[in-house]
Design a protein around this motif. Structure first.
Motif, PDB file in Angstrom:
ATOM      1  N   GLY A 106       0.796  -1.222   0.000  1.00  0.00           N
ATOM      2  CA  GLY A 106       0.000   0.000   0.000  1.00  0.00           C
ATOM      3  C   GLY A 106       0.825   1.267   0.000  1.00  0.00           C
ATOM      4  N   GLU A 107       2.115   1.158   0.196  1.00  0.00           N
ATOM      5  CA  GLU A 107       3.012   2.314   0.154  1.00  0.00           C
ATOM      6  C   GLU A 107       4.204   1.964  -0.725  1.00  0.00           C
ATOM      7  N   ILE A 158     -15.353   1.327  -2.093  1.00  0.00           N
ATOM      8  CA  ILE A 158     -14.352   2.368  -2.339  1.00  0.00           C
ATOM      9  C   ILE A 158     -13.291   1.827  -3.284  1.00  0.00           C
ATOM     10  N   GLY A 159     -13.342   2.233  -4.534  1.00  0.00           N
ATOM     11  CA  GLY A 159     -12.284   1.893  -5.481  1.00  0.00           C
ATOM     12  C   GLY A 159     -12.231   0.419  -5.814  1.00  0.00           C
ATOM     13  N   THR A 200      -2.968   5.082 -10.242  1.00  0.00           N
ATOM     14  CA  THR A 200      -4.166   4.793  -9.449  1.00  0.00           C
ATOM     15  C   THR A 200      -4.065   3.409  -8.841  1.00  0.00           C
ATOM     16  N   GLN A 201      -4.277   3.329  -7.541  1.00  0.00           N
ATOM     17  CA  GLN A 201      -4.311   2.033  -6.885  1.00  0.00           C
ATOM     18  C   GLN A 201      -5.756   1.526  -6.834  1.00  0.00           C
ATOM     19  N   ARG A 215      -7.344   0.165  -4.422  1.00  0.00           N
ATOM     20  CA  ARG A 215      -7.985   0.476  -3.150  1.00  0.00           C
ATOM     21  C   ARG A 215      -7.142   1.478  -2.396  1.00  0.00           C
ATOM     22  N   ARG A 216      -7.801   2.200  -1.546  1.00  0.00           N
ATOM     23  CA  ARG A 216      -7.064   3.142  -0.721  1.00  0.00           C
ATOM     24  C   ARG A 216      -6.366   2.394   0.396  1.00  0.00           C
ATOM     25  N   ARG A 217      -5.191   2.846   0.711  1.00  0.00           N
ATOM     26  CA  ARG A 217      -4.445   2.283   1.823  1.00  0.00           C
ATOM     27  C   ARG A 217      -5.228   2.418   3.134  1.00  0.00           C
ATOM     28  N   GLU A 218      -6.083   3.422   3.211  1.00  0.00           N
ATOM     29  CA  GLU A 218      -6.838   3.679   4.424  1.00  0.00           C
ATOM     30  C   GLU A 218      -8.068   2.775   4.589  1.00  0.00           C
ATOM     31  N   TYR A 263      -9.922  -0.897   3.183  1.00  0.00           N
ATOM     32  CA  TYR A 263     -10.088  -2.094   2.357  1.00  0.00           C
ATOM     33  C   TYR A 263     -10.523  -3.245   3.261  1.00  0.00           C
TER      34      TYR A 263
END
Length: 557
Positions: free
Chosen positions: A78-79, A382-383, A392-393, A395-398, A400
């Motif tokens: 995610g990072e 979300i995503g 673009t990922q 999903r958001r790291r915040e 999932y």
């Protein structure tokens, strides 16, 4: 003349006992000459073998235990931007890099210590029963270490005696030779280790040896022997899948027997858990216990890596030790394959709803304090893009979906709770997972025997074993026609996801490259290549082995 005679006598005495005279016999300090004498001495060394396993797979540092999960089909970074979590895969798997080198060194450290114990035990003061106890554990760990080495690197140097002098002429044995050594050690262990009812919590027992013996036989193509070894575990009257609620929080709702498996104090057989075969022990605020009530130092940072990083409303009190993931930082984001496809895609598939392993308290999609599906935000909404790119990922790291087994909702130590009005609010020092950890449980043995039946052209029996696991989960039953290696690997993800050492499973079955290409677009973008089915031999080992050629695996410089 008298002086001359005395001198000659002294010289004669000196030369007649020169070797004994020069022997160093330490009496007031520990050395290699007196460290292996009695049962207590050898037990201390064997205890270090347990520590080396925990160090490698659970608590060595922030990243290395998770090398068995990153770079597979289950999660992605995610990072992104570095190689620690297997991004930039060519860089991550360099022969001089940390990943391949660290695990090689730890495994050969385990083998070296096991060899010392095995070699010195016969000349010790131990009784026959004590020597059997010590040697059977040491041979288990040697076989276990070679099992991991041969899976990660292919054929490797075989060292079965204590090395007492510098050696620079190692050569690689064949994969088959290494596997045969694994079989030899594990047969000995299976015949001499204590039974599962005799072994104390955390100790290896004969059934653990039989399970890993099954793997080795499968790798050698000895399918009938693999089935027999797995059956020794499954048919033992002292093992069974847990089918009714049990343990420390069994009266709570929502919950079920699968949820109970991962709650605090429920992993060991002393809790009534007949499914556990080998459990890695952690103790809170005990020297060497691996867990501290005031910080995550030395802990298994399962939660930190794989739970989401919540930093926006309505979770502005993050981190909270409930069903918002505790103190996760969203490094190991679940793939679309792991969080959705293996459950049937969405709620229109009955298994998505009926399989208890995908219930919200086991695979969290709705984030809120009481785990109610009527409230909160649905992570899947979300995503849902399935293609990862540098812009673009998916999903958001915040935010999932994640399996709750990686955290301990409402069970973080009091020393990690912040004072204030927010219940279960955590300090920034949280992020560990405060339970003992399964290295092996019976559900995996069923799925391993299913693999052996499939390899032995018995798909109906393979389906029967898979269905033992699926029945407990209230999932629809599989058919013989569905049985192939992909189905079994999918079932392992459903049952064992993030718990098993996924890399070892995929490398052992030769499926790592194919599964990543099919199910993890992130690592495709990061340069996944077919030769990553094996790691490189560390560069230091090749360069320092000046007396013989230690060949590198294909594809690596």
């Amino acid at each position: 003349m008298k002086k001359t005679i005395i001198f000659l006598v002294l010289v004669s005495l000196f030369w007649s006992c020169e070797e004994e005279f020069l022997d160093e016999k330490p009496e007031d300090f520990l050395s290699s000459a007196n460290a292996y004498t009695n049962y207590a001495d050898f037990t201390a060394s064997v205890n270090n073998l347990y520590f080396l396993v925990r160090r490698q797979f659970y608590d060595r540092d922030e990243n290395r235990p998770f090398d068995f999960i990153y770079g597979t089909d289950l999660v992605y970074d995610g990072e992104p931007g570095g190689s620690q979590r297997h991004g930039n895969m060519e860089q991550a798997y360099r022969p001089d890099g940390d990943i391949a080198t660290t695990h090689w060194n730890l495994l050969y450290k385990t083998i070296a210590e096991a060899n010392t114990v095995i070699g010195r035990a016969p000349a010790s003061d131990m009784s026959e029963a004590e020597a059997k106890d010590i040697i059977s554990q040491a041979r288990f760990f040697r076989g276990f270490a070679y099992r991991v080495l041969v899976t990660l690197y292919g054929g490797v140097p075989l060292v079965t005696d204590e090395v007492t002098a510098p050696k620079i002429d190692f050569v690689r044995a064949s994969k088959e030779e290494v596997l045969n050594q694994v079989v030899e050690d594990l047969i000995f262990a299976s015949q001499n280790l204590p039974t599962i009812t005799e072994a104390t919590d955390g100790r290896v027992n004969n059934l653990v040896a039989y399970h890993y013996l099954t793997e080795a036989y499968l790798a050698l193509g000895k399918n009938t022997e693999a089935i027999t070894a797995a059956s020794m575990v499954i048919d033992n009257p002292n093992t069974d899948l847990m089918r009714t609620r049990f343990g420390s929080r069994s009266t709570e709702t929502p919950g079920d027997v699968f949820w109970d498996l991962y709650r605090k104090n429920n992993q060991n057989r002393t809790s009534g858990n007949k499914e556990s075969l080998w459990v890695i022990q952690f103790e809170l605020d005990v020297q060497g216990g691996g867990l501290q009530s005031g910080n995550r130092g030395g802990s298994y940072a399962f939660e930190r890596h794989f739970a989401p990083l919540l930093r926006f409303r309505p979770f502005n009190s993050w981190p909270v030790g409930d069903y918002t993931g505790g103190r996760g930082i969203g490094w190991g984001i679940t793939t679309e394959f792991y969080s959705n496809q293996i459950w049937g895609g969405d709620a229109s598939n009955p298994d998505f709803t009926n399989d208890i392993r995908n219930a919200n308290h086991n695979f969290v999609r709705v984030y809120n304090r009481d785990n109610s599906s009527a409230l909160g935000i649905l992570a899947n909404d979300i995503g849902r893009d399935t293609i990862w790119s540098t812009e673009t990922q998916p999903r958001r790291r915040e935010f999932y979906a994640y399996p709750s087994k990686i955290t301990t909702p409402y069970n973080h130590p009091d020393g990690l709770l912040r004072p204030g009005s927010v219940p279960f609010a955590l300090t920034s020092s949280a992020g560990g997972t405060y339970t003992d950890q399964y290295m092996l449980r019976l559900a995996e043995t069923y799925l391993l025997r299913a693999e052996a039946y499939l390899a032995n052209s018995q798909p109906a029996l393979a389906a029967a074993d898979v269905n033992v696991v699926r029945s407990r989960a209230n999932a629809s039953l599989a058919t013989a026609s569905q049985m192939n290696i992909d189905y079994i690997l999918d079932e392992r993800a459903r049952e064992l996801g993030l718990e098993e050492k996924r890399r070892l499973t995929l490398m052992r079955t030769g499926q790592l490259y194919d599964r990543v290409i099919e199910n993890n677009p992130f690592y495709v973008q990061q340069g996944m290549q077919e030769h990553f089915n094996l790691w490189p031999i560390p560069a230091d080992e090749i360069e320092g082995n000046r007396g013989a050629e230690l060949q590198q695996n294909p594809g690596y410089n």
